[in-house]
Motif scaffolding. Structure first.
Motif, PDB file in Angstrom:
ATOM      1  N   VAL A 179      42.498  34.856  44.165  1.00  0.00           N
ATOM      2  CA  VAL A 179      43.486  35.695  44.851  1.00  0.00           C
ATOM      3  C   VAL A 179      43.237  35.584  46.355  1.00  0.00           C
ATOM      4  O   VAL A 179      42.111  35.768  46.821  1.00  0.00           O
ATOM      5  CB  VAL A 179      43.363  37.161  44.396  1.00  0.00           C
ATOM      6  CG1 VAL A 179      44.235  38.070  45.247  1.00  0.00           C
ATOM      7  CG2 VAL A 179      43.723  37.290  42.920  1.00  0.00           C
ATOM      8  N   GLY A 214      54.993  37.948  51.508  1.00  0.00           N
ATOM      9  CA  GLY A 214      54.653  37.275  50.266  1.00  0.00           C
ATOM     10  C   GLY A 214      53.860  36.001  50.425  1.00  0.00           C
ATOM     11  O   GLY A 214      53.693  35.239  49.467  1.00  0.00           O
ATOM     12  N   TYR A 254      43.420  39.882  36.647  1.00  0.00           N
ATOM     13  CA  TYR A 254      44.420  38.900  37.080  1.00  0.00           C
ATOM     14  C   TYR A 254      43.742  37.705  37.758  1.00  0.00           C
ATOM     15  O   TYR A 254      44.083  36.545  37.504  1.00  0.00           O
ATOM     16  CB  TYR A 254      45.409  39.560  38.040  1.00  0.00           C
ATOM     17  CG  TYR A 254      46.402  38.616  38.663  1.00  0.00           C
ATOM     18  CD1 TYR A 254      47.584  38.283  37.996  1.00  0.00           C
ATOM     19  CD2 TYR A 254      46.167  38.054  39.919  1.00  0.00           C
ATOM     20  CE1 TYR A 254      48.513  37.404  38.565  1.00  0.00           C
ATOM     21  CE2 TYR A 254      47.079  37.181  40.494  1.00  0.00           C
ATOM     22  CZ  TYR A 254      48.240  36.860  39.813  1.00  0.00           C
ATOM     23  OH  TYR A 254      49.153  35.999  40.375  1.00  0.00           O
ATOM     24  N   ALA A 255      42.756  37.997  38.627  1.00  0.00           N
ATOM     25  CA  ALA A 255      42.053  36.921  39.343  1.00  0.00           C
ATOM     26  C   ALA A 255      41.309  36.009  38.386  1.00  0.00           C
ATOM     27  O   ALA A 255      41.291  34.790  38.561  1.00  0.00           O
ATOM     28  CB  ALA A 255      41.093  37.527  40.355  1.00  0.00           C
ATOM     29  N   ASP A 262      55.114  42.017  44.458  1.00  0.00           N
ATOM     30  CA  ASP A 262      55.385  41.470  43.126  1.00  0.00           C
ATOM     31  C   ASP A 262      54.125  41.050  42.368  1.00  0.00           C
ATOM     32  O   ASP A 262      54.220  40.478  41.280  1.00  0.00           O
ATOM     33  CB  ASP A 262      56.346  40.278  43.221  1.00  0.00           C
ATOM     34  CG  ASP A 262      55.784  39.124  44.048  1.00  0.00           C
ATOM     35  OD1 ASP A 262      54.798  39.353  44.789  1.00  0.00           O
ATOM     36  OD2 ASP A 262      56.320  38.006  43.980  1.00  0.00           O
ATOM     37  N   LEU A 263      52.942  41.312  42.913  1.00  0.00           N
ATOM     38  CA  LEU A 263      51.721  40.992  42.177  1.00  0.00           C
ATOM     39  C   LEU A 263      51.583  41.978  41.016  1.00  0.00           C
ATOM     40  O   LEU A 263      51.623  43.199  41.231  1.00  0.00           O
ATOM     41  CB  LEU A 263      50.492  41.082  43.100  1.00  0.00           C
ATOM     42  CG  LEU A 263      49.253  40.316  42.634  1.00  0.00           C
ATOM     43  CD1 LEU A 263      49.472  38.812  42.781  1.00  0.00           C
ATOM     44  CD2 LEU A 263      48.016  40.734  43.418  1.00  0.00           C
ATOM     45  N   LEU A 308      43.475  43.933  39.092  1.00  0.00           N
ATOM     46  CA  LEU A 308      43.369  42.844  40.062  1.00  0.00           C
ATOM     47  C   LEU A 308      42.261  41.878  39.657  1.00  0.00           C
ATOM     48  O   LEU A 308      42.441  40.652  39.704  1.00  0.00           O
ATOM     49  CB  LEU A 308      43.087  43.415  41.455  1.00  0.00           C
ATOM     50  CG  LEU A 308      42.865  42.378  42.570  1.00  0.00           C
ATOM     51  CD1 LEU A 308      44.127  41.554  42.807  1.00  0.00           C
ATOM     52  CD2 LEU A 308      42.428  43.065  43.865  1.00  0.00           C
ATOM     53  N   SER A 340      44.123  33.933  36.326  1.00  0.00           N
ATOM     54  CA  SER A 340      45.142  33.124  37.006  1.00  0.00           C
ATOM     55  C   SER A 340      44.717  31.676  37.233  1.00  0.00           C
ATOM     56  O   SER A 340      45.572  30.811  37.444  1.00  0.00           O
ATOM     57  CB  SER A 340      45.495  33.755  38.359  1.00  0.00           C
ATOM     58  OG  SER A 340      44.402  33.662  39.249  1.00  0.00           O
ATOM     59  N   VAL A 381      48.358  44.891  48.031  1.00  0.00           N
ATOM     60  CA  VAL A 381      48.747  43.597  47.467  1.00  0.00           C
ATOM     61  C   VAL A 381      50.230  43.390  47.690  1.00  0.00           C
ATOM     62  O   VAL A 381      50.977  44.329  47.996  1.00  0.00           O
ATOM     63  CB  VAL A 381      48.411  43.508  45.955  1.00  0.00           C
ATOM     64  CG1 VAL A 381      46.912  43.662  45.723  1.00  0.00           C
ATOM     65  CG2 VAL A 381      49.181  44.566  45.161  1.00  0.00           C
ATOM     66  N   ARG A 382      50.649  42.129  47.535  1.00  0.00           N
ATOM     67  CA  ARG A 382      52.089  41.873  47.668  1.00  0.00           C
ATOM     68  C   ARG A 382      52.838  42.619  46.572  1.00  0.00           C
ATOM     69  O   ARG A 382      52.323  42.844  45.478  1.00  0.00           O
ATOM     70  CB  ARG A 382      52.387  40.378  47.663  1.00  0.00           C
ATOM     71  CG  ARG A 382      51.899  39.599  46.480  1.00  0.00           C
ATOM     72  CD  ARG A 382      52.194  38.105  46.657  1.00  0.00           C
ATOM     73  NE  ARG A 382      51.495  37.299  45.675  1.00  0.00           N
ATOM     74  CZ  ARG A 382      51.924  37.061  44.438  1.00  0.00           C
ATOM     75  NH1 ARG A 382      53.074  37.565  44.030  1.00  0.00           N
ATOM     76  NH2 ARG A 382      51.210  36.315  43.609  1.00  0.00           N
ATOM     77  N   ASP A 420      48.210  37.157  48.948  1.00  0.00           N
ATOM     78  CA  ASP A 420      48.214  38.082  47.808  1.00  0.00           C
ATOM     79  C   ASP A 420      47.732  39.490  48.139  1.00  0.00           C
ATOM     80  O   ASP A 420      48.196  40.465  47.533  1.00  0.00           O
ATOM     81  CB  ASP A 420      47.305  37.542  46.688  1.00  0.00           C
ATOM     82  CG  ASP A 420      47.771  36.207  46.146  1.00  0.00           C
ATOM     83  OD1 ASP A 420      48.999  36.043  45.998  1.00  0.00           O
ATOM     84  OD2 ASP A 420      46.909  35.346  45.880  1.00  0.00           O
ATOM     85  N   SER A 421      46.766  39.619  49.051  1.00  0.00           N
ATOM     86  CA  SER A 421      46.140  40.923  49.252  1.00  0.00           C
ATOM     87  C   SER A 421      45.542  41.029  50.645  1.00  0.00           C
ATOM     88  O   SER A 421      45.381  40.035  51.362  1.00  0.00           O
ATOM     89  CB  SER A 421      45.046  41.143  48.203  1.00  0.00           C
ATOM     90  OG  SER A 421      43.990  40.214  48.382  1.00  0.00           O
TER      91      SER A 421
END
Length: 328
Positions: A160, A203, A152-153, A140-141, A149, A156, A137-138, A206-207
């Motif tokens: 993602v 960036g 978060y998905a 800063d994720l 993950l 959000s 993943v990037r 995301d992944s």
């Protein structure tokens, strides 16, 4: 006189039978003498990739062991199928071999119209090496593993993004992972994995999921973050990275590098190649080099490899059909 003729006929038959037996023995003698000329290993990808590097490493050692030149030739294009088809149509004598990422052979029939059948026109020799994928993943994720993950998905409000070549093993593996964890990736198609990783490091997505060989330099350089590895157990080249299998039982994917020959190659030739290659990759110096490439030696026999190819072809065909996956 009749008896003399009978005697002569029997003698003639005996001579003919001896000649036939001698002729029948010739292929066995030829196999025993294998190899008696240069061997070609076809890599169906451009120079510099995992299959190419592995073919050159094994080819050098194979040539020294068998006392014949081993030439590595790149025939790239068609997602590996141009080179694979070339080998499938070659003489089944052990002098033209194929080294490829087996995902192309097992996914290809489900996503493309091929002019050859990998399961019928190619025969396994051995699986010399395996490299898992890293889910990255990037930087800063705000996630450290696949559970985070998934959470978060779901929170959000937007999927993602997941960069991948379309109809590839990384896309199919990413879909399976997301489905198992109850979320959905927004798949962003790329021509190649290197482009996806470059955008991830920048960036812009995301992944992504790609081989250890491709991802580890970026992870170690702090450009991207590894959150899971797809090997069955913790992988030496990625210390501290949890396996997907620890959260999704039996989830194992990656780059399985297979050595194949045209169907109909004599079993004695296949056995000799299998034994020689397995001895080569088991040597400490070769195993060390494979580790540096993000791979590990595999001792999968040609019989087990044939079973594995059948099972993987069925496995990925279902994923392709269920998710309406299309090639680029």
């Amino acid at each position: 006189m009749a008896s003399k003729n009978v005697h002569l006929s029997r003698r003639a038959l005996g001579i003919a039978a001896t000649a036939l037996l001698a002729g029948a023995a010739l292929p066995v003698q030829a196999q025993d003498a294998y190899p008696n000329k240069a061997i070609r290993i076809i890599v169906p990808n451009p120079p510099g990739g995992t299959s190419d590097v592995l073919a050159r490493l094994i080819g050098k050692e194979l040539g020294e062991t068998l006392k014949q030149p081993v030439i590595v030739e790149n025939k790239a294009g068609g997602n590996g199928h141009i080179g694979a088809s070339f080998v499938a149509k070659s003489a089944p004598d052990g002098y033209t071999l194929l080294l490829m990422d087996m995902s192309n052979a097992t996914i290809g029939p489900s996503v493309a119209q091929l002019n050859y059948n990998p399961l019928k026109e190619l025969t396994p020799v051995t699986m010399p090496a395996y490299s898992p994928h890293l889910l990255v993943v990037r930087q800063d994720l705000p996630v450290r593993n696949i559970d985070e993950l998934a959470a978060y998905a779901r929170k959000s409000g937007k999927p993602v993004s997941f960069g991948t070549p379309l109809a590839s093993i990384s896309q199919l593996a990413g879909i399976l992972l997301a489905q198992n964890k109850g979320f959905e990736f927004n798949v962003i198609g790329y021509k190649g994995g290197a482009q996806a990783l470059a955008d991830l490091a920048g960036g812009q997505i995301d992944s992504a999921m790609a081989s250890v060989l491709a991802t580890n330099p970026l992870v170690q350089g702090g450009k991207i973050k590894a959150i899971a590895v797809t090997s069955a157990k913790p992988f030496a080249a990625t210390p501290g990275v949890p396996t997907v299998a620890s959260q999704i039982p039996d989830f194992v994917t990656g780059s399985w590098q297979g050595l194949l020959a045209p169907a109909g190659t004599p079993p004695a030739v296949l056995d000799k190649l299998q034994a020689t290659v397995q001895q080569i990759v088991a040597r400490p110096d070769v195993a060390k080099r494979l580790a540096e490439l993000g791979s590990e030696p595999s001792d999968m026999s040609r019989q087990k490899m044939a079973e594995w190819m059948q099972a993987e072809t069925v496995r990925w065909a279902k994923v392709v059909k269920d998710n309406n996956i299309k090639a680029e």
